[in-house]
Design a protein around this motif. Structure first.
Motif, PDB file in Angstrom:
ATOM      1  N   ILE A 265       1.283  -3.558   1.871  1.00  0.00           N
ATOM      2  CA  ILE A 265       2.052  -3.896   0.674  1.00  0.00           C
ATOM      3  C   ILE A 265       2.562  -5.338   0.767  1.00  0.00           C
ATOM      4  CG2 ILE A 265       4.164  -3.325  -0.581  1.00  0.00           C
ATOM      5  CD1 ILE A 265       3.646  -0.422   0.336  1.00  0.00           C
TER       6      ILE A 265
ATOM      7  N   TYR B 229       5.188  -7.969   0.518  1.00  0.00           N
ATOM      8  CA  TYR B 229       6.645  -7.926   0.419  1.00  0.00           C
ATOM      9  C   TYR B 229       7.236  -9.199  -0.160  1.00  0.00           C
ATOM     10  CZ  TYR B 229       6.030  -3.820   3.159  1.00  0.00           C
ATOM     11  OH  TYR B 229       5.617  -2.591   3.567  1.00  0.00           O
TER      12      TYR B 229
ATOM     13  N   THR C 212       2.129 -10.404   3.196  1.00  0.00           N
ATOM     14  CA  THR C 212       1.444  -9.122   3.344  1.00  0.00           C
ATOM     15  C   THR C 212       1.082  -8.968   4.814  1.00  0.00           C
ATOM     16  OG1 THR C 212       0.472  -9.562   1.207  1.00  0.00           O
ATOM     17  CG2 THR C 212      -0.375  -7.675   2.397  1.00  0.00           C
TER      18      THR C 212
ATOM     19  N   PRO D 109      -3.958  -5.544  -3.087  1.00  0.00           N
ATOM     20  CA  PRO D 109      -2.602  -5.574  -3.644  1.00  0.00           C
ATOM     21  C   PRO D 109      -2.153  -6.981  -4.017  1.00  0.00           C
ATOM     22  CG  PRO D 109      -2.670  -4.241  -1.661  1.00  0.00           C
ATOM     23  CD  PRO D 109      -3.992  -4.902  -1.766  1.00  0.00           C
TER      24      PRO D 109
ATOM     25  N   GLY E 284       6.982   1.399  -2.646  1.00  0.00           N
ATOM     26  CA  GLY E 284       6.501   0.024  -2.524  1.00  0.00           C
ATOM     27  C   GLY E 284       5.211  -0.168  -3.287  1.00  0.00           C
ATOM     28  N   LEU E 285       4.337   0.810  -3.228  1.00  0.00           N
ATOM     29  CA  LEU E 285       3.077   0.700  -3.962  1.00  0.00           C
ATOM     30  C   LEU E 285       3.340   0.756  -5.465  1.00  0.00           C
ATOM     31  CD1 LEU E 285       0.116   0.369  -3.289  1.00  0.00           C
ATOM     32  CD2 LEU E 285      -0.177   2.771  -3.765  1.00  0.00           C
TER      33      LEU E 285
ATOM     34  N   THR F 280       4.419  -2.592  -6.457  1.00  0.00           N
ATOM     35  CA  THR F 280       3.295  -3.515  -6.453  1.00  0.00           C
ATOM     36  C   THR F 280       2.395  -3.310  -7.668  1.00  0.00           C
ATOM     37  OG1 THR F 280       3.338  -3.471  -4.068  1.00  0.00           O
ATOM     38  CG2 THR F 280       1.328  -4.276  -5.087  1.00  0.00           C
TER      39      THR F 280
ATOM     40  N   GLY G 257       5.435  -6.378  -8.376  1.00  0.00           N
ATOM     41  CA  GLY G 257       5.561  -6.764  -6.975  1.00  0.00           C
ATOM     42  C   GLY G 257       6.796  -7.608  -6.725  1.00  0.00           C
TER      43      GLY G 257
END
Lengths: 396, 160
Positions: A121, A123, A128, A196, A279-280, A283, A288
């Protein structure tokens, strides 16, 4: 310029650390870089885990009109430390008839998969930990091995409650993996990439500097986000979908025979899974690490990411404090009869939106499509049952 | 670096396969097979076929292994007694192994240098599936739908 420095401060810190190894061969630098990434990831998320575990108890207490933990440290903030010490010094009990190897391996495997899923993910800008081309696919591939770990826990304990809990968990995880994956497809389709980072990059623009181009602001994105969120709730075995560990029926499900630190590991893995799915979701649908207004871009990217993550986690806790537990057959019916057709509709709606040139017409068309299918499905699935006095089939 | 990785992954994969073939408890054997599946996925990663490796984990560890484990769970429990050495199985295994080795040794293409191909991206797989292989894809889809409907009919029997 100073804003950029703060934004990239972690990247610079890492480069500084790596420059302490002058003249090292490439492979050593690669390994060192990975180790730094892993350490940072674990450090950040273990801290978040500690914070969230105390915050969850605080928020639940607030919802239930009581105080919650407030004895250890200021506002009870040191409670996780006390909990950790308690868990560490507890006796580790392994049942005599248990399959010792599987019983031992299950918590390790479940924690490892949860941590691996966190790795792909993004951040923050350039943040990443494990940037690969098929990041989304990696996330789900790793996530699908969780089921085996749960099975190992259930089987290895040699206890009927454990086994029943594991079977329930696997049944609902497999069922909800489908909507979870299918709701990510519209995003993957519109962006044209499984990475991502490019999904986040595709949401980086603003209309008039005020409206971000996040996918959650399109009709298909909003529907897919809700479906994704509910599926994520099931995948992380949270209330109202926590039948695998329903205390009133099967003690603690697959964790019944675990004590002390192994139980803590399960607990941690559950939270890490929650962080990973949230988190996904951030994103895929919530842009994100991008700021909601272009003027707010001076605030570092990782702050935005964790702000959005915390907001989603708060909703998780809020739902836990509000809703009662559902029945397993209700969960299953909901997955196959409602979630799955809606997820497929999201794909078609995203395609319509894309080929109408991503303008107002496409927006309205996809909204209409989703509304019609939702209305039709609700009418179709409405059993027309009036709430009559309850009849019991098996417990008479 | 990649040679070391190759040796390590090979040892892991072969150990998993050996354990899957020899362990007395069926559930342990099934879970050792998972190690083998993961080793195969690691090989695909090593060869740069990221997508195939991920699908390997996804399908074999996420679905096939769970299916095997559930089959063991829901069928019998008296599977832990020793059945002795399985001679016919050993003969078949040795025959297959010899055949494969014979075929590999007689293949001349092993000495060839691998041609440079563009990296296998997800986009390219999607294009190929939607153009050249669209009919096979549709047939597989039809087959899977039929299997799903068949499973549903089998399960619905109790309602009558």
């Amino acid at each position: 310029m100073s804003g950029d420095f703060v934004d990239q401060i972690f990247i610079r810190a890492k480069q500084l650390l790596l420059s302490l190894l002058p003249g090292a061969p490439d492979w050593l630098l690669e390994i060192a870089s990975s180790v730094i990434n892993i350490a940072a990831l674990l450090g950040a998320f273990l801290t978040l885990f500690a914070l969230i575990s105390v915050l969850e108890r605080k928020i639940l207490a607030r919802i239930q009109n009581r105080y919650g933990p407030n004895r250890v440290g200021p506002y009870g903030l040191l409670q996780p430390v006390a909990d950790g010490i308690k868990m560490l010094i507890k006796e580790d009990i392994v049942p005599m008839r248990a399959d010792k190897l599987l019983h031992f391996l299950a918590p390790i495997m479940i924690a490892a998969t949860a941590i691996l899923a966190l790795g792909v993910i993004p951040y923050g800008r350039n943040m990443t930990p494990f940037a690969i081309d098929g990041g989304i696919l990696f996330f789900f591939a790793v996530g699908s091995t969780t089921e085996l770990a749960v099975f190992m826990a259930g089987w290895g304990s040699n206890n009927k409650f454990s086994m029943l809990g594991a079977m329930r968990a696997i049944a609902q995880m497999i069922s909800y993996e489908l909507p979870l994956i299918i709701t990510t497809l519209p995003v993957v389709m519109v962006v044209g990439s499984l990475s991502p980072d490019s999904i986040v990059a595709a949401q980086s623009n603003y209309s008039l500097g005020l409206v971000p181009h996040w996918f959650v602001l399109t009709p298909w994105g909003a529907a897919a986000f809700m479906l994704f969120f509910v599926s994520g709730l099931v995948e992380s075995n949270r209330t109202p979908f926590d039948v695998p560990e329903g205390e009133s029926e099967i003690v603690a499900g697959h964790m019944t025979e675990y004590s002390g630190f192994k139980y803590a590991t399960f607990f941690m893995a559950e939270y890490f899974g929650m962080f990973a799915v949230s988190g996904l979701a951030v994103t895929l649908f919530l842009g994100g690490w991008h700021a909601p207004i272009s003027a707010l871009q001076i605030i570092p990217s990782y702050v935005w990411f964790f702000a959005k993550l915390s907001a989603l986690l708060f909703v998780y806790i809020w739902i836990r404090g509000t809703l009662p537990r559902t029945r397993i057959d209700q969960i299953m019916n909901f997955a196959w009869k409602f979630m799955l057709p809606m997820a497929f509709t999201c794909i078609i709606a995203a395609a319509v939106w894309h080929y109408e040139g991503r303008r107002l017409a496409g927006w309205l068309w996809s909204f209409g499509l989703i509304a019609v299918v939702h209305f039709g499905l609700s009418r179709l699935l409405d059993t027309g049952k009036k709430f009559a006095p309850r009849t019991y089939r098996f417990a008479e | 670096m990649s040679a070391v990785a190759f040796v390590l992954i090979s040892i892991l994969t072969l150990a998993g396969a050996l354990a899957a073939a020899t362990l007395p408890r069926l559930i342990h054997a099934a879970l050792s097979l998972v190690v083998t599946f993961l080793g195969m996925a690691a090989f695909f990663f090593l060869l740069g076929a990221e997508f195939v490796g991920l699908v390997q984990v996804f399908v074999y560890v996420g679905a096939v292994a769970v299916l095997i484990v559930f089959t063991i769970l829901l069928t019998r429990r008296d599977i832990e007694k020793d059945r002795g050495f399985n001679w016919s199985g050993a003969v078949i295994a040795i025959a297959v192994f010899t055949g494969l080795i014979w075929a590999i040794l007689r293949t001349p293409t092993l000495a060839m240098v691998a041609p440079q191909i563009p990296p296998l991206t997800v986009r390219r797989i999607g294009e190929v599936l939607m153009t050249g292989f669209v009919w096979p894809l549709q047939c597989v889809g039809l087959l899977l739908t039929a299997a799903l409907i068949g499973a549903l009919i089998l399960v619905r029997e109790e309602k009558r």
